[in-house]
Motif scaffolding. Structure first.
Motif, mmCIF file in Angstrom:
data_model
loop_
_atom_site.group_PDB
_atom_site.id
_atom_site.type_symbol
_atom_site.label_atom_id
_atom_site.label_comp_id
_atom_site.label_asym_id
_atom_site.label_seq_id
_atom_site.Cartn_x
_atom_site.Cartn_y
_atom_site.Cartn_z
ATOM 1 N N UNK A 181 0.756 -1.254 -0.013
ATOM 2 C CA UNK A 181 -0.045 0.082 -0.004
ATOM 3 C C UNK A 181 0.966 1.180 -0.065
ATOM 4 N N UNK A 182 1.969 1.296 0.726
ATOM 5 C CA UNK A 182 2.973 2.281 0.776
ATOM 6 C C UNK A 182 3.415 2.576 -0.680
ATOM 7 N N UNK A 183 4.088 1.680 -1.288
ATOM 8 C CA UNK A 183 4.596 1.712 -2.477
ATOM 9 C C UNK A 183 3.743 2.519 -3.621
ATOM 10 N N UNK A 184 2.262 1.780 -3.526
ATOM 11 C CA UNK A 184 1.145 2.242 -4.526
ATOM 12 C C UNK A 184 1.100 3.922 -4.048
ATOM 13 N N UNK A 185 1.004 4.179 -2.873
ATOM 14 C CA UNK A 185 0.737 5.502 -2.426
ATOM 15 C C UNK A 185 1.990 6.506 -3.004
ATOM 16 N N UNK A 186 3.068 6.093 -2.777
ATOM 17 C CA UNK A 186 4.087 7.113 -3.497
ATOM 18 C C UNK A 186 4.073 7.042 -4.861
ATOM 19 N N UNK A 187 3.656 6.044 -5.489
ATOM 20 C CA UNK A 187 3.650 5.983 -6.977
ATOM 21 C C UNK A 187 2.524 7.270 -7.429
ATOM 22 N N UNK A 195 7.246 6.595 -12.516
ATOM 23 C CA UNK A 195 8.304 6.158 -13.485
ATOM 24 C C UNK A 195 8.739 4.995 -13.230
ATOM 25 N N UNK A 196 9.443 4.815 -12.089
ATOM 26 C CA UNK A 196 10.291 3.748 -11.515
ATOM 27 C C UNK A 196 9.854 2.408 -11.475
ATOM 28 N N UNK A 202 12.031 -3.820 -12.804
ATOM 29 C CA UNK A 202 11.853 -3.908 -11.463
ATOM 30 C C UNK A 202 10.625 -4.910 -11.147
ATOM 31 N N UNK A 203 10.819 -5.753 -10.373
ATOM 32 C CA UNK A 203 9.851 -6.991 -10.394
ATOM 33 C C UNK A 203 9.557 -7.097 -8.794
#
Length: 271
Positions: A181-187, A195-196, A202-203
């Motif tokens: 959830x945090x990674x999705x939030x930062x995206x 973009x990253x 990146x998997x």
């Protein structure tokens, strides 16, 4: 009143307070790197699920809320010293139980691991113990104890996710662990992260053997009436959970997981 200070020049210990009457100031802090969708800036305003939860409880008590963004370790140390009343968005570990009063978890996240296909086609991870077979990196000040890792097990020489991803692609480490959830939030809030994460090199994979991670508010033990503040926050969270307000707030920010699973042992939960 709601205000944001990025980095106060001087932190002064709070004066003793007999209790928490209407009009009391409530000083909270969180990570200057943000924690979307729970605490983050949008057009200069500080918003997010955790901000809304604290504001709603404080509004019912007629408290005046101030949330400052600091480097995460500085925030934790300032709360521990009694310079702030509480920290938002903290996971559980033994050291934090000693130094803070901890609320019930008011949301949960799910763990994944990231690796670079420039160096690995797949990683052989079937249980937590398998993490130790690889070179691990993470963010300075974050809590990796729930994964059975100490600070000595990881390269913690960075404070931002784009730098972690760069380390993977450069082959300086094999993987890092984070909350989905945090990674999705930062995206959603950081064009660089968006973009990253779209890079097919990146998997990510679900991290096996890890229960959903609970996040709490940490209350300073050094302030007067700490137990009273803890009890009020607990009651507020219980009321919001019972009325479905926590779930509705999560959905407002695009999170669909149940915040307070019934019957989940606090020891099963694990920034």
């Amino acid at each position: 009143m709601f205000s944001i200070l990025a980095l106060p020049l001087l932190l002064i210990a709070l004066p003793p307070r007999p209790g928490w009457p209407p009009g009391s100031p409530l000083l909270a802090c969180d990570d200057i790197n943000q924690w979307p969708p729970y605490t983050y800036r949008d057009n200069g305003a500080l918003i997010g699920y955790s901000v809304d939860v604290l504001q709603q409880i404080a509004h019912a008590q007629q408290w005046r809320v101030q949330i400052d963004l600091l480097p995460w370790e500085r925030c934790l140390n300032a709360v521990r010293a009694g310079q702030y009343h509480l920290a938002l968005n903290a996971s559980d570990n033994q050291q934090r139980r000693r130094h803070y009063l901890m609320t019930r978890p008011y949301y949960f996240t799910h763990s994944v691991y990231f690796y670079s296909r420039r160096h690995h086609s797949e990683l052989d991870i079937h249980q937590l113990a398998d993490l130790r077979r690889y070179r691990l990196c993470g963010l300075f000040g974050y809590n990796y104890e729930p994964y059975g890792l100490s600070t000595h097990d990881l390269d913690l020489g960075t404070t931002r996710f784009p730098q972690l991803i760069a380390k993977l692609h450069l082959g300086r480490c094999d993987l890092f662990v984070e909350k989905r959830e945090i990674i999705v939030g930062f995206s959603l809030t950081d064009p660089e992260m968006n973009a990253l994460l779209r890079d097919p090199q990146l998997q990510q994979r679900p991290l096996p053997g890890v229960a959903p991670t609970g996040f709490h508010m940490l209350i300073s033990r050094r302030i007067q009436a700490a137990e009273t503040l803890h009890a009020i926050l607990e009651q507020g969270l219980d009321d919001m959970a019972r009325r479905g307000r926590l779930t509705r707030l999560l959905r407002r920010y695009g999170v669909e997981n149940q915040p307070i699973p019934e019957g989940m042992d606090r020891k099963q939960q694990q920034r």
